[in-house]
Design a protein around this motif. Structure first.
Motif, PDB file in Angstrom:
ATOM      1  N   LEU A 161     -21.603  -5.635  50.184  1.00  0.00           N
ATOM      2  CA  LEU A 161     -22.183  -5.062  51.404  1.00  0.00           C
ATOM      3  C   LEU A 161     -22.949  -6.119  52.186  1.00  0.00           C
ATOM      4  O   LEU A 161     -22.762  -6.267  53.398  1.00  0.00           O
ATOM      5  CB  LEU A 161     -23.089  -3.884  51.044  1.00  0.00           C
ATOM      6  N   ALA A 162     -23.786  -6.886  51.504  1.00  0.00           N
ATOM      7  CA  ALA A 162     -24.574  -7.923  52.181  1.00  0.00           C
ATOM      8  C   ALA A 162     -23.666  -8.984  52.784  1.00  0.00           C
ATOM      9  O   ALA A 162     -23.891  -9.441  53.914  1.00  0.00           O
ATOM     10  CB  ALA A 162     -25.570  -8.535  51.202  1.00  0.00           C
ATOM     11  N   PRO A 168     -30.451 -10.095  58.724  1.00  0.00           N
ATOM     12  CA  PRO A 168     -29.882 -10.251  57.389  1.00  0.00           C
ATOM     13  C   PRO A 168     -30.200  -9.019  56.540  1.00  0.00           C
ATOM     14  O   PRO A 168     -31.282  -8.443  56.646  1.00  0.00           O
ATOM     15  CB  PRO A 168     -30.579 -11.488  56.838  1.00  0.00           C
ATOM     16  N   LEU A 169     -29.240  -8.639  55.720  1.00  0.00           N
ATOM     17  CA  LEU A 169     -29.419  -7.487  54.838  1.00  0.00           C
ATOM     18  C   LEU A 169     -29.903  -7.988  53.481  1.00  0.00           C
ATOM     19  O   LEU A 169     -29.219  -8.770  52.822  1.00  0.00           O
ATOM     20  CB  LEU A 169     -28.109  -6.716  54.685  1.00  0.00           C
ATOM     21  N   VAL A 203     -28.134  -3.149  47.221  1.00  0.00           N
ATOM     22  CA  VAL A 203     -27.895  -2.554  45.903  1.00  0.00           C
ATOM     23  C   VAL A 203     -28.472  -1.143  45.866  1.00  0.00           C
ATOM     24  O   VAL A 203     -27.827  -0.201  45.386  1.00  0.00           O
ATOM     25  CB  VAL A 203     -28.500  -3.441  44.789  1.00  0.00           C
ATOM     26  N   ASP A 204     -29.672  -0.988  46.402  1.00  0.00           N
ATOM     27  CA  ASP A 204     -30.310   0.328  46.431  1.00  0.00           C
ATOM     28  C   ASP A 204     -29.486   1.323  47.248  1.00  0.00           C
ATOM     29  O   ASP A 204     -29.355   2.489  46.872  1.00  0.00           O
ATOM     30  CB  ASP A 204     -31.730   0.210  46.988  1.00  0.00           C
ATOM     31  N   MET A 224     -14.603  -2.426  53.284  1.00  0.00           N
ATOM     32  CA  MET A 224     -15.166  -3.777  53.286  1.00  0.00           C
ATOM     33  C   MET A 224     -14.343  -4.688  52.387  1.00  0.00           C
ATOM     34  O   MET A 224     -13.915  -4.261  51.313  1.00  0.00           O
ATOM     35  CB  MET A 224     -16.591  -3.780  52.728  1.00  0.00           C
ATOM     36  N   VAL A 225     -14.169  -5.927  52.808  1.00  0.00           N
ATOM     37  CA  VAL A 225     -13.573  -6.958  51.970  1.00  0.00           C
ATOM     38  C   VAL A 225     -14.456  -8.196  52.082  1.00  0.00           C
ATOM     39  O   VAL A 225     -14.786  -8.649  53.181  1.00  0.00           O
ATOM     40  CB  VAL A 225     -12.123  -7.279  52.396  1.00  0.00           C
ATOM     41  N   HIS A 226     -14.856  -8.715  50.936  1.00  0.00           N
ATOM     42  CA  HIS A 226     -15.692  -9.926  50.870  1.00  0.00           C
ATOM     43  C   HIS A 226     -14.957 -11.078  51.545  1.00  0.00           C
ATOM     44  O   HIS A 226     -13.730 -11.178  51.473  1.00  0.00           O
ATOM     45  CB  HIS A 226     -15.974 -10.256  49.397  1.00  0.00           C
ATOM     46  N   ARG A 227     -15.692 -11.962  52.176  1.00  0.00           N
ATOM     47  CA  ARG A 227     -15.059 -13.100  52.852  1.00  0.00           C
ATOM     48  C   ARG A 227     -14.159 -13.889  51.901  1.00  0.00           C
ATOM     49  O   ARG A 227     -13.119 -14.402  52.307  1.00  0.00           O
ATOM     50  CB  ARG A 227     -16.126 -14.015  53.465  1.00  0.00           C
TER      51      ARG A 227
END
Length: 181
Positions: free
Chosen positions: A17-18, A32-33, A39-40, A89-92
């Motif tokens: 997510l971040a 910025p996250l 996680v929360d 979502m897909v991580h870079r």
């Protein structure tokens, strides 16, 4: 994914997510996250998984979670035929390998197997995600101006999409009509 599996994977999902927010995707968070906040956020989804109002799938690469997609199921009697696709979502590190398309297909198939006939979603207008949904057969319903803030805080329009899903899997189901409890 079960609620227990989500809780066990909350760290990896939070990192995903971040990373997605840091990469500029408008998925409801500002940059910025904080990793702990990410996680929360995932941990707070566990009760919805447990009660069946949320379904979550993950994609793995080399044993690590690099993608996810979710479906939100309405609780009203007149809307149980539909669901909302959220948080694709897909991580870079995992992009360009077809994971987004595979996750989308997984959610569509699961929705149809649950008796859902209509999916909807919203995505940032002119984003790479919008191109993915169009190429996967989703129909553009319209654009809402200034709908959400990008991770950098700028207001941006959102495009609403929908897709009828049950007819696309009827041949695979051989005439069965699965129902979601």
């Amino acid at each position: 994914m079960t609620a227990d599996q989500l809780l066990a994977a909350a760290g990896e999902l939070g990192e995903l997510l971040a990373d997605t927010v840091d990469a500029g995707a408008s998925i409801g968070f500002l940059a910025p996250l904080d990793r702990a906040a990410a996680v929360d956020w995932w941990r707070r989804r566990a009760p919805s998984l447990a009660d069946g109002s949320l379904a979550v799938w993950a994609a793995y690469l080399d044993g690590e979670i690099v993608g996810t997609v979710s479906l939100v199921f309405p609780d009203k009697p007149n809307s149980r035929h539909r669901a909302e696709l959220v948080k694709l979502m897909v991580h870079r590190a995992g992009r360009g390998r077809g994971l987004g398309r595979a996750l989308l297909a997984t959610a569509e198939r699961a929705a149809a197997e649950a008796g859902v006939t209509l999916l909807s979603l919203d995505t940032e207008t002119d984003s790479p995600a919008e191109s993915l949904y169009r190429s996967a057969g989703w129909t553009r319903a319209g654009v809402i101006p200034d709908y959400a803030r990008t991770p950098s805080g700028e207001l941006h329009p959102t495009t609403i999409f929908y897709k009828h899903v049950l007819q696309h899997v009827r041949a695979d189901c051989a005439g069965t009509s699965p129902a979601r409890s």
